[in-house]
Scaffold this motif. Structure first.
Motif, PDB file in Angstrom:
ATOM      1  N   TYR A 116      -0.050  16.977 -18.039  1.00 68.36           N
ATOM      2  CA  TYR A 116       1.241  17.104 -18.731  1.00 68.36           C
ATOM      3  C   TYR A 116       1.506  15.950 -19.696  1.00 68.36           C
ATOM      4  N   ASP A 117       0.970  14.763 -19.371  1.00 64.28           N
ATOM      5  CA  ASP A 117       1.245  13.587 -20.206  1.00 64.28           C
ATOM      6  C   ASP A 117       0.158  12.550 -19.957  1.00 64.28           C
ATOM      7  N   VAL A 118      -0.770  12.436 -20.890  1.00 64.30           N
ATOM      8  CA  VAL A 118      -1.912  11.536 -20.717  1.00 64.30           C
ATOM      9  C   VAL A 118      -1.468  10.074 -20.596  1.00 64.30           C
ATOM     10  N   GLN A 119      -0.299   9.737 -21.090  1.00 63.56           N
ATOM     11  CA  GLN A 119       0.184   8.357 -21.015  1.00 63.56           C
ATOM     12  C   GLN A 119       0.709   7.976 -19.624  1.00 63.56           C
ATOM     13  N   MET A 120       0.734   8.921 -18.696  1.00 62.67           N
ATOM     14  CA  MET A 120       1.172   8.605 -17.332  1.00 62.67           C
ATOM     15  C   MET A 120       0.244   7.599 -16.662  1.00 62.67           C
ATOM     16  N   THR A 121      -0.926   7.374 -17.250  1.00 64.68           N
ATOM     17  CA  THR A 121      -1.831   6.369 -16.681  1.00 64.68           C
ATOM     18  C   THR A 121      -1.191   4.986 -16.680  1.00 64.68           C
ATOM     19  N   THR A 122      -0.183   4.766 -17.490  1.00 65.77           N
ATOM     20  CA  THR A 122       0.501   3.473 -17.476  1.00 65.77           C
ATOM     21  C   THR A 122       1.473   3.359 -16.300  1.00 65.77           C
ATOM     22  N   LEU A 123       1.789   4.474 -15.651  1.00 67.21           N
ATOM     23  CA  LEU A 123       2.744   4.462 -14.539  1.00 67.21           C
ATOM     24  C   LEU A 123       2.117   4.763 -13.184  1.00 67.21           C
ATOM     25  N   ILE A 124       0.870   5.204 -13.173  1.00 70.96           N
ATOM     26  CA  ILE A 124       0.222   5.458 -11.893  1.00 70.96           C
ATOM     27  C   ILE A 124      -0.932   4.473 -11.746  1.00 70.96           C
ATOM     28  N   PRO A 125      -1.343   4.135 -10.551  1.00 69.03           N
ATOM     29  CA  PRO A 125      -0.958   4.649  -9.247  1.00 69.03           C
ATOM     30  C   PRO A 125       0.395   4.102  -8.778  1.00 69.03           C
ATOM     31  N   CYS A 126       0.889   4.679  -7.685  1.00 69.89           N
ATOM     32  CA  CYS A 126       2.152   4.243  -7.085  1.00 69.89           C
ATOM     33  C   CYS A 126       1.938   2.894  -6.403  1.00 69.89           C
ATOM     34  N   LYS A 127       3.004   2.114  -6.363  1.00 73.31           N
ATOM     35  CA  LYS A 127       2.935   0.802  -5.734  1.00 73.31           C
ATOM     36  C   LYS A 127       3.733   0.788  -4.435  1.00 73.31           C
ATOM     37  N   ILE A 128       3.139   0.142  -3.425  1.00 71.41           N
ATOM     38  CA  ILE A 128       3.800  -0.053  -2.141  1.00 71.41           C
ATOM     39  C   ILE A 128       3.622  -1.520  -1.770  1.00 71.41           C
ATOM     40  N   SER A 129       4.707  -2.172  -1.396  1.00 68.79           N
ATOM     41  CA  SER A 129       4.571  -3.537  -0.902  1.00 68.79           C
ATOM     42  C   SER A 129       4.945  -3.568   0.566  1.00 68.79           C
ATOM     43  N   ILE A 130       4.250  -4.419   1.299  1.00 68.32           N
ATOM     44  CA  ILE A 130       4.548  -4.631   2.705  1.00 68.32           C
ATOM     45  C   ILE A 130       4.530  -6.135   2.924  1.00 68.32           C
ATOM     46  N   LYS A 131       5.600  -6.623   3.554  1.00 70.11           N
ATOM     47  CA  LYS A 131       5.701  -8.074   3.713  1.00 70.11           C
ATOM     48  C   LYS A 131       6.452  -8.438   4.980  1.00 70.11           C
ATOM     49  N   GLU A 132       6.161  -9.633   5.466  1.00 72.52           N
ATOM     50  CA  GLU A 132       6.937 -10.201   6.563  1.00 72.52           C
ATOM     51  C   GLU A 132       8.144 -10.875   5.944  1.00 72.52           C
ATOM     52  N   ILE A 133       9.276 -10.735   6.596  1.00 74.73           N
ATOM     53  CA  ILE A 133      10.475 -11.421   6.131  1.00 74.73           C
ATOM     54  C   ILE A 133      11.163 -12.057   7.334  1.00 74.73           C
ATOM     55  N   GLU A 134      12.044 -12.996   7.031  1.00 76.48           N
ATOM     56  CA  GLU A 134      12.763 -13.721   8.078  1.00 76.48           C
ATOM     57  C   GLU A 134      11.769 -14.268   9.097  1.00 76.48           C
ATOM     58  N   GLY A 135      10.848 -15.076   8.583  1.00 74.97           N
ATOM     59  CA  GLY A 135       9.772 -15.577   9.427  1.00 74.97           C
ATOM     60  C   GLY A 135       8.826 -14.439   9.676  1.00 74.97           C
ATOM     61  N   GLU A 136       8.565 -14.151  10.917  1.00 71.71           N
ATOM     62  CA  GLU A 136       7.737 -12.998  11.263  1.00 71.71           C
ATOM     63  C   GLU A 136       8.552 -11.983  12.054  1.00 71.71           C
ATOM     64  N   ALA A 137       9.882 -12.090  11.966  1.00 71.04           N
ATOM     65  CA  ALA A 137      10.759 -11.239  12.773  1.00 71.04           C
ATOM     66  C   ALA A 137      10.801  -9.793  12.285  1.00 71.04           C
ATOM     67  N   LEU A 138      10.652  -9.589  10.991  1.00 70.96           N
ATOM     68  CA  LEU A 138      10.752  -8.245  10.425  1.00 70.96           C
ATOM     69  C   LEU A 138       9.606  -7.976   9.464  1.00 70.96           C
ATOM     70  N   VAL A 139       9.258  -6.712   9.360  1.00 71.05           N
ATOM     71  CA  VAL A 139       8.307  -6.256   8.347  1.00 71.05           C
ATOM     72  C   VAL A 139       9.071  -5.303   7.446  1.00 71.05           C
TER      73      VAL A 139
END
Length: 158
Positions: A91-114
């Motif tokens: 549908y739109d060859v320029q979508m290569t600038t927006l894919i792949p999707c990004k996911i971040s995973i991080k520890e916060i508040e020390g190691e109390a939460l992910v």
């Protein structure tokens, strides 16, 4: 030129849950009952079950360790579904600038939460303004949201 011994590393600001939940370009969920490694394993497994490939994985903790003080475990996953990518490009060859999707995973508040943050494709891909892409973006957002809901404690006895 004289070399400076001044410490130029930065601190990351504390981000409260309401602030991170209201970020307009991603959706977020926090987990207090899982370690970082458990959440990452469950995330990888859920992505695989949903036919998403992890194209790249970046360890931000290692990448920025000289620039940000005390950065906890922090990874960014670039994920893609082959069929979706093919549809988007048809549908739109320029979508290569927006894919792949990004996911971040991080520890916060020390190691109390992910915290897991996933790109809101319905918003980030809307720039295309093509109905076909808007429809795909809505479906991908739902799939990725479902993946967030699959992460959590397993075999808990009450």
């Amino acid at each position: 030129m004289m070399e400076s011994n001044e410490d130029t590393t930065k601190e990351t600001p504390h981000q409260n849950y309401m602030e991170s939940r209201n970020t307009p370009y991603c959706f977020v969920k926090r987990y207090g009952s899982l370690t970082f490694d458990e959440a990452l394993t469950q995330l990888r497994d859920s992505l695989k079950k949903a036919d998403f490939d992890i194209i790249a994985e970046m360890d931000f903790e290692k990448y920025l360790n000289k620039y940000i003080k005390n950065l906890s475990s922090y990874k960014i996953l670039l994920v893609c579904n082959k069929k979706t990518a093919a549809d988007l490009l048809s549908y739109d060859v320029q979508m290569t600038t927006l894919i792949p999707c990004k996911i971040s995973i991080k520890e916060i508040e020390g190691e109390a939460l992910v915290e897991v943050s996933i790109e809101d494709t319905e918003k980030t891909w809307a720039i295309s303004e093509k109905k076909e892409i808007t429809d795909i973006a809505k479906n991908i957002k739902q799939t990725l949201s479902d993946i967030l809901n699959q992460i959590g404690p397993k075999n808990v006895k009450l």
